[in-house]
Design an enzyme around this catalytic site. Structure first.
Site, PDB file in Angstrom:
ATOM      1  CE  LYS A   9      -2.945  -1.605   3.343  1.00  0.00           C
ATOM      2  NZ  LYS A   9      -4.231  -1.999   4.033  1.00  0.00           N
ATOM      3  CE1 TYR A  49      -9.199  -2.827   1.456  1.00  0.00           C
ATOM      4  CE2 TYR A  49      -8.489  -0.805   0.397  1.00  0.00           C
ATOM      5  CZ  TYR A  49      -8.203  -1.946   1.123  1.00  0.00           C
ATOM      6  OH  TYR A  49      -6.901  -2.195   1.515  1.00  0.00           O
ATOM      7  CG  ASN A 112      -2.895  -2.422   7.603  1.00  0.00           C
ATOM      8  OD1 ASN A 112      -2.884  -1.935   6.474  1.00  0.00           O
ATOM      9  ND2 ASN A 112      -3.887  -3.153   8.061  1.00  0.00           N
ATOM     10  CG  HIS A 115      -5.343  -6.163   0.204  1.00  0.00           C
ATOM     11  ND1 HIS A 115      -6.500  -6.167   0.961  1.00  0.00           N
ATOM     12  CD2 HIS A 115      -5.527  -7.067  -0.792  1.00  0.00           C
ATOM     13  CE1 HIS A 115      -7.347  -7.044   0.424  1.00  0.00           C
ATOM     14  NE2 HIS A 115      -6.786  -7.596  -0.638  1.00  0.00           N
ATOM     15  CD  GLU A 126      -9.119  -9.278  -2.673  1.00  0.00           C
ATOM     16  OE1 GLU A 126      -9.888  -8.871  -1.788  1.00  0.00           O
ATOM     17  OE2 GLU A 126      -7.928  -9.575  -2.448  1.00  0.00           O
TER      18      GLU A 126
HETATM   19  P1  DAT Z   1      -7.038  -6.857   6.242  1.00  0.00           P
HETATM   20  O1  DAT Z   1      -6.348  -5.788   5.452  1.00  0.00           O
HETATM   21  O2  DAT Z   1      -6.132  -7.436   7.297  1.00  0.00           O
HETATM   22  O3  DAT Z   1      -7.690  -7.916   5.380  1.00  0.00           O
HETATM   23  P2  DAT Z   1      -9.712  -5.810   6.674  1.00  0.00           P
HETATM   24  O4  DAT Z   1     -10.090  -6.439   5.373  1.00  0.00           O
HETATM   25  O5  DAT Z   1     -10.570  -6.114   7.863  1.00  0.00           O
HETATM   26  O6  DAT Z   1      -8.207  -6.143   7.075  1.00  0.00           O
HETATM   27  O7  DAT Z   1      -9.701  -4.243   6.511  1.00  0.00           O
HETATM   28  C1  DAT Z   1      -9.166  -3.666   5.335  1.00  0.00           C
HETATM   29  C2  DAT Z   1      -8.307  -2.489   5.706  1.00  0.00           C
HETATM   30  O8  DAT Z   1      -9.117  -1.493   6.300  1.00  0.00           O
HETATM   31  C3  DAT Z   1      -7.237  -2.791   6.771  1.00  0.00           C
HETATM   32  O9  DAT Z   1      -6.063  -3.301   6.220  1.00  0.00           O
HETATM   33  C4  DAT Z   1      -7.039  -1.442   7.375  1.00  0.00           C
HETATM   34  C5  DAT Z   1      -8.416  -0.823   7.338  1.00  0.00           C
HETATM   35  N1  DAT Z   1      -9.147  -1.030   8.588  1.00  0.00           N
HETATM   36  C6  DAT Z   1      -9.756  -2.167   8.996  1.00  0.00           C
HETATM   37  N2  DAT Z   1     -10.328  -2.015  10.191  1.00  0.00           N
HETATM   38  C7  DAT Z   1     -10.072  -0.718  10.551  1.00  0.00           C
HETATM   39  C8  DAT Z   1     -10.380   0.077  11.688  1.00  0.00           C
HETATM   40  N3  DAT Z   1     -11.080  -0.412  12.687  1.00  0.00           N
HETATM   41  N4  DAT Z   1      -9.932   1.364  11.691  1.00  0.00           N
HETATM   42  C9  DAT Z   1      -9.212   1.875  10.663  1.00  0.00           C
HETATM   43  N5  DAT Z   1      -8.894   1.164   9.558  1.00  0.00           N
HETATM   44  C10 DAT Z   1      -9.308  -0.101   9.514  1.00  0.00           C
HETATM   45 MG    MG Z   2      -9.269  -7.749   4.071  1.00  0.00          MG
END
Ligand code: DAT
Ligand code: MG
Length: 149
Positions: A9, A49, A112, A115, A126
């Site tokens: 990212k 997303y 973080n 992805h 995807e």
């Molecule tokens: P991942 O990227 O581990 O699959 P996810 O699909 O639950 O996690 O969420 C997608 C992205 O959204 C994640 O990498 C960072 C952001 N995100 C998720 N939960 C969040 C939160 N509670 N606050 C801020 N950003 C968040």
């Molecule tokens: Mg995810």
């Protein structure tokens, strides 16, 4: 062979961590299938997303992923989805295990680094969203037989 989408990212790109991510996935034994360095459009970000639309962090997530270029890659291997998510670590860097990318290089969920697809079905979906069929390279590595049983 199971495929998964990996994105370095914008924070990872800006911080010069593309190589670190690729290196860890190569070292793990996964096989690169496709790679593309691009500026993500709002349309692609919203499709990618879509599952998070309406969540409190959604707007921030779209502006984060479109804020700077990303390195998009498809990787494959046995259990590629689980293997890559394990190498990435938990979504929240402070919950990620030591030795994972998110533990070793990140602090906050909104920065973080990477992805990775969360299921084999989403891996297929995807990869198809980010790459045209002709961009996926079907190849064999000489080391495959020492890594894939
Ligand atoms: P991942 O990227 O581990 O699959 P996810 O699909 O639950 O996690 O969420 C997608 C992205 O959204 C994640 O990498 C960072 C952001 N995100 C998720 N939960 C969040 C939160 N509670 N606050 C801020 N950003 C968040
Ligand atoms: Mg995810």
């Amino acid at each position: 062979m199971e495929k998964t989408l990996v994105l370095v990212k914008p924070d990872g790109v800006q911080r010069g961590l593309i190589g670190e991510v690729i290196s860890r996935l190569e070292r793990r034994g996964l096989r690169l299938v496709a790679a593309r360095f691009l500026q993500v459009s709002p349309e692609l970000a919203e499709t990618h997303y879509a599952v998070h639309k309406g969540k409190p962090f959604y707007t921030g997530l779209i502006s984060y992923i479109t804020s700077s270029p990303v390195m998009a890659m498809a990787w494959e291997g046995p259990d590629a989805v689980a293997a890559v998510r394990q190498t990435m670590g938990s979504t929240r860097p402070t919950e990620a295990a030591p030795g994972t990318l998110r533990h070793d290089f990140a602090l906050q969920v909104g920065r973080n680094l990477t992805h990775a697809s969360d299921s084999p079905e989403n891996g297929e979906k995807e990869v198809a969203l980010w790459f045209k069929a002709g961009e996926l390279v079907d190849w064999k590595r000489d080391t495959d037989r020492w890594i894939f049983e």
